[in-house]
Design a protein around this motif. Structure first.
Motif, short mmCIF file in Angstrom:
data_model
loop_
_atom_site.label_atom_id
_atom_site.label_comp_id
_atom_site.label_asym_id
_atom_site.label_seq_id
_atom_site.Cartn_x
_atom_site.Cartn_y
_atom_site.Cartn_z
N SER A 29 14.83 -76.20 21.69
CA SER A 29 15.95 -75.38 21.24
C SER A 29 16.33 -74.38 22.34
N MET A 30 17.62 -74.10 22.41
CA MET A 30 18.15 -73.11 23.35
C MET A 30 18.83 -72.02 22.52
N PHE A 31 18.48 -70.79 22.79
CA PHE A 31 19.05 -69.65 22.06
C PHE A 31 19.78 -68.72 23.02
N LYS A 32 21.01 -68.39 22.67
CA LYS A 32 21.79 -67.36 23.36
C LYS A 32 22.34 -66.48 22.23
N VAL A 33 21.68 -65.35 22.02
CA VAL A 33 21.96 -64.54 20.84
C VAL A 33 22.21 -63.09 21.25
N SER A 34 23.25 -62.50 20.65
CA SER A 34 23.48 -61.07 20.85
C SER A 34 23.15 -60.33 19.55
N PHE A 35 22.63 -59.14 19.72
CA PHE A 35 22.31 -58.26 18.60
C PHE A 35 23.26 -57.08 18.67
N ASP B 71 28.94 -68.41 25.14
CA ASP B 71 28.23 -69.17 24.10
C ASP B 71 27.11 -68.40 23.40
N PHE B 72 27.15 -67.09 23.42
CA PHE B 72 26.20 -66.29 22.64
C PHE B 72 26.70 -66.24 21.20
N THR B 73 25.77 -66.31 20.26
CA THR B 73 26.11 -66.10 18.86
C THR B 73 25.68 -64.69 18.49
N VAL C 47 8.90 -72.65 21.35
CA VAL C 47 10.10 -72.64 22.20
C VAL C 47 9.75 -71.91 23.50
N PRO C 48 9.99 -72.51 24.66
CA PRO C 48 9.71 -71.81 25.91
C PRO C 48 10.54 -70.54 26.04
N GLU C 49 9.94 -69.48 26.53
CA GLU C 49 10.64 -68.21 26.65
C GLU C 49 11.92 -68.34 27.47
N GLN C 50 11.92 -69.19 28.49
CA GLN C 50 13.12 -69.34 29.32
C GLN C 50 14.28 -69.98 28.55
N ASN C 51 14.03 -70.51 27.35
CA ASN C 51 15.10 -71.06 26.52
C ASN C 51 15.72 -70.00 25.60
N ILE C 52 15.28 -68.76 25.75
CA ILE C 52 15.76 -67.69 24.87
C ILE C 52 16.44 -66.63 25.72
N ARG C 53 17.74 -66.48 25.51
CA ARG C 53 18.50 -65.44 26.22
C ARG C 53 19.09 -64.50 25.17
N LEU C 54 18.76 -63.22 25.30
CA LEU C 54 19.25 -62.23 24.34
C LEU C 54 20.06 -61.15 25.04
N ALA C 55 21.04 -60.63 24.31
CA ALA C 55 21.82 -59.48 24.74
C ALA C 55 21.86 -58.51 23.58
#
Length: 181
Positions: free
Chosen positions: A51-57, A175-177, A87-95
């Motif tokens: 899984s790849m995550f690009k998520v903003s809070f 592409d951040f959710t 999930v590998p940490e490098q697959n998680i991008r947060l803002a």
């Protein structure tokens, strides 16, 4: 009469105790051990390890005095949960996009204390650790202007955006959710 009231309250008391007892299920995560505790979950649909995550809070509510901002801690929990799930940490991008009263949570200690009755910015250390793991922090420039916060008042690495709305719009174009919590 008192016995009837007691019988009526017993279920409520039973519900109140397990909640605190259940917090014992939460343990430090594999990435952030000092904050962002997580609990093991038997999932109906496990998260795929690719899984790849690009998520903003979105953070508008300020931290309670001398406490870590709850939404900033949620971002750490997000990373801890998913890394623990494989999930590998490098697959998680947060803002993390901050505005409103939470704006002060992104300021250095001297500025924070001067505006918060000498309190400690308890979010600062967590912000630094999150940044070491690639989490980006954006401050709403409109909120900053409203609170008299300049770029020089910000913690290292925090970026000033034109507005929180702008930061979220630009992140969505990448592409951040937006995390609704």
């Amino acid at each position: 009469m008192h016995k009837t009231l007691l019988v009526a309250l017993l279920p409520l008391l039973a519900l109140a105790q397990p909640a605190s007892a259940q917090m014992e299920n939460f343990k430090p995560g594999p990435v952030f051990e000092e904050f962002g505790p997580i609990a093991p979950v038997q999932q109906s649909e496990p998260v795929a390890i690719d899984s790849m995550f690009k998520v903003s809070f979105d953070v508008a509510k300020a931290a309670d005095p001398d406490k870590l901002n709850r939404t900033i801690e949620s971002a750490a929990r997000f990373i801890n949960m998913h890394v623990a799930a494989g999930v590998p940490e490098q697959n998680i991008r947060l803002a993390i996009v901050v505005h409103g009263g939470a704006s002060f949570d992104l300021t250095h200690q001297e500025f924070f204390a001067a505006h918060k009755d000498g309190a400690t910015n308890a979010s600062a250390a967590a912000i630094a650790q999150l940044q070491e793991h690639g989490v980006k922090f954006y401050l709403c420039g409109q909120s900053a202007a409203a609170h008299g916060i300049s770029n020089a008042d910000l913690l290292p690495g925090v970026q000033m955006s034109l507005s929180a709305m702008t930061a979220h719009a630009l992140l969505q174009q990448q592409d951040f959710t937006i995390n609704p919590f």
